[in-house]
Design a protein around this motif. Structure first.
Motif, short mmCIF file in Angstrom:
data_model
loop_
_atom_site.label_atom_id
_atom_site.label_comp_id
_atom_site.label_asym_id
_atom_site.label_seq_id
_atom_site.Cartn_x
_atom_site.Cartn_y
_atom_site.Cartn_z
N ILE A 128 1.40 14.35 9.41
CA ILE A 128 1.86 13.64 10.60
C ILE A 128 0.90 12.51 10.96
O ILE A 128 1.32 11.39 11.29
CB ILE A 128 2.00 14.62 11.79
CG1 ILE A 128 3.16 15.58 11.55
CG2 ILE A 128 2.22 13.85 13.10
CD1 ILE A 128 3.20 16.75 12.51
N ALA A 129 -0.41 12.80 10.87
CA ALA A 129 -1.41 11.75 11.15
C ALA A 129 -1.24 10.59 10.18
O ALA A 129 -1.28 9.42 10.58
CB ALA A 129 -2.82 12.34 11.05
N ALA A 130 -1.04 10.91 8.91
CA ALA A 130 -0.86 9.86 7.90
C ALA A 130 0.43 9.08 8.13
O ALA A 130 0.45 7.85 7.99
CB ALA A 130 -0.88 10.47 6.50
N GLU A 131 1.50 9.79 8.48
CA GLU A 131 2.76 9.11 8.81
C GLU A 131 2.55 8.06 9.89
O GLU A 131 3.04 6.93 9.79
CB GLU A 131 3.79 10.12 9.33
CG GLU A 131 4.45 10.99 8.32
CD GLU A 131 5.56 11.82 8.96
OE1 GLU A 131 6.20 12.59 8.21
OE2 GLU A 131 5.82 11.68 10.17
N GLY B 3 9.93 0.52 7.88
CA GLY B 3 9.65 0.93 9.25
C GLY B 3 10.37 2.20 9.68
O GLY B 3 10.31 2.58 10.85
N GLU B 4 11.02 2.87 8.73
CA GLU B 4 11.82 4.05 9.05
C GLU B 4 11.19 5.34 8.52
O GLU B 4 10.35 5.32 7.61
CB GLU B 4 13.23 3.91 8.45
CG GLU B 4 14.02 2.71 8.93
CD GLU B 4 14.54 2.87 10.36
OE1 GLU B 4 14.53 4.00 10.89
OE2 GLU B 4 14.97 1.85 10.94
N ILE B 5 11.65 6.46 9.09
CA ILE B 5 11.40 7.80 8.54
C ILE B 5 12.74 8.28 8.01
O ILE B 5 13.76 8.20 8.70
CB ILE B 5 10.88 8.77 9.62
CG1 ILE B 5 9.54 8.30 10.16
CG2 ILE B 5 10.77 10.18 9.07
CD1 ILE B 5 9.05 9.09 11.37
N SER C 61 2.11 2.55 11.76
CA SER C 61 1.32 1.60 12.56
C SER C 61 1.04 0.32 11.76
O SER C 61 0.97 -0.77 12.34
CB SER C 61 -0.01 2.23 13.01
OG SER C 61 -0.98 2.24 11.98
N TYR C 62 0.91 0.42 10.45
CA TYR C 62 0.68 -0.77 9.63
C TYR C 62 1.95 -1.60 9.53
O TYR C 62 1.90 -2.82 9.38
CB TYR C 62 0.17 -0.37 8.24
CG TYR C 62 -1.34 -0.16 8.20
CD1 TYR C 62 -2.13 -0.84 7.29
CD2 TYR C 62 -1.97 0.71 9.08
CE1 TYR C 62 -3.51 -0.66 7.25
CE2 TYR C 62 -3.33 0.90 9.05
CZ TYR C 62 -4.10 0.21 8.14
OH TYR C 62 -5.46 0.40 8.11
N ALA D 269 1.89 -3.13 13.28
CA ALA D 269 0.73 -3.96 13.61
C ALA D 269 0.56 -5.14 12.66
O ALA D 269 0.13 -6.22 13.08
CB ALA D 269 -0.54 -3.12 13.62
N TYR D 270 0.90 -4.95 11.39
CA TYR D 270 0.62 -5.98 10.39
C TYR D 270 1.87 -6.50 9.67
O TYR D 270 1.77 -7.40 8.83
CB TYR D 270 -0.35 -5.44 9.33
CG TYR D 270 -1.61 -4.85 9.91
CD1 TYR D 270 -2.56 -5.65 10.56
CD2 TYR D 270 -1.85 -3.47 9.83
CE1 TYR D 270 -3.73 -5.09 11.09
CE2 TYR D 270 -3.01 -2.92 10.36
CZ TYR D 270 -3.94 -3.74 10.99
OH TYR D 270 -5.08 -3.18 11.52
N GLY D 271 3.03 -5.89 9.97
CA GLY D 271 4.25 -6.31 9.27
C GLY D 271 4.28 -5.87 7.82
O GLY D 271 5.00 -6.44 7.00
#
Length: 314
Positions: free
Chosen positions: A151-154, A236-238, A159-160, A163-165
């Protein structure tokens, strides 16, 4: 395209490597062989498009930096510690591999503008609450350090994207099984049950066996993983992938061994990590990727049993 697969000598990773080569891409595979096996990719080592196997760890930042000089188009990030029970006994190793290792890989993807496909797990979910199956928006529950690290890695991966596209997608395959899966204690339930059946020894089930699993054949899983890299629709999806049907461990044992007297129930090692009902809703994958599973559970079990017989893993 030029593609890196971390965990490329692992069970699912090796199938992803083969799928990518079949699709005509140039492939590099990175694996520290702590869980993967070189035998898993032996058949493709001499493939004209298989560029290199690198034995190394995603915690090694300098190795990653050198490797990413190859200017990849996609990184399929499957390298991880995957054993739920071991994560409870040794959370540090799982956190360092699954969270910090993912951060290291993300940093290189960002520096080189490489799309990342992050392999997460259905073990991040709370139990399925209905027969419609678990959707990506359903509650998560880190019932083990393995789930917590994923979950932390997800969250870092997404976030990348924000935050960075960085093109990035999180995929959550359900319980995957099939040829090349280990048949020992760290293997999957299907492989272990089949091995015990072929050896003529009892199948052991943790707890009462009413817990259910949604079992996805590995070829279907690899097709899903690969397509998630090809498509911008899932950036950008899960996204989930599964068979869309669940089966109790008791029923699975009976389906494989066909003899109730060969089935034993034993005390659960870590019952707190158990998810009672796992059932996938893969509508999002169908809508965004046009993906759906092709191999039934019965056919998948037969294919796996034939492979285990033919490779003398019993």
């Amino acid at each position: 395209m030029k593609i890196l697969v971390t965990g490329g000598a692992g069970f699912i990773g090796s199938w992803v490597v083969k799928q990518l080569l079949n699709d005509g891409h140039f492939v590099w595979a990175l694996d520290d062989l702590s869980n993967g096996r070189i035998d898993n990719i032996q058949e493709v080592i001499d493939h004209r498009n298989f560029k290199e196997f690198i034995q190394g760890n995603i915690k090694d930042v300098s190795l990653l930096k050198d490797l990413f000089e190859n200017k990849f188009d996609i990184c399929y990030h499957l390298g991880a510690s995957i054993n739920v029970q071991e994560s409870i006994d040794d959370p540090r190793t799982t956190f360092e591999n699954d969270t910090i290792g993912t951060f290291n890989t993300l940093e290189q993807c960002k520096e080189n503008n490489v799309k990342i496909v992050f392999m997460s797990t259905c073990m991040v979910y709370d139990r399925a609450s209905s027969d419609r199956g678990i959707k990506e928006t359903d509650p998560i529950k880190p019932a083990s350090p393995y789930a917590g690290a994923k979950i932390a890695a997800e969250n870092m991966v997404l976030s990348y994207y924000y935050a960075y596209g960085l093109p990035a997608v999180v995929i959550r395959p359900f319980n995957t099984y099939g040829p090349f899966q280990k048949t020992g204690g760290e293997g999957g339930v299907v492989a272990i049950f089949i091995k015990n059946k072929l050896k003529g020894i009892p199948i052991q089930i943790y707890g009462n066996g009413t817990q259910t699993r949604d079992l996805l054949y590995v070829e279907d899983c690899a097709r899903f993983v690969v397509q998630a890299g090809y498509s911008k629709n899932v950036d950008g999806e899960i996204v989930n992938a599964g068979l869309g049907h669940d089966i109790s461990i008791n029923e699975l044992a009976k389906l494989i061994v066909k003899d109730d007297s060969k089935i034993q129930h034993v005390k659960h090692i870590h019952p707190q990590s158990e998810i009672q009902k796992l059932l996938c809703n893969y509508e999002k994958a169908k809508k965004l990727l046009g993906w759906e599973p092709k191999i039934s559970l019965e056919k998948g079990i037969n294919l796996t049993e034939e492979w285990i017989k033919n490779t003398n893993l019993i």
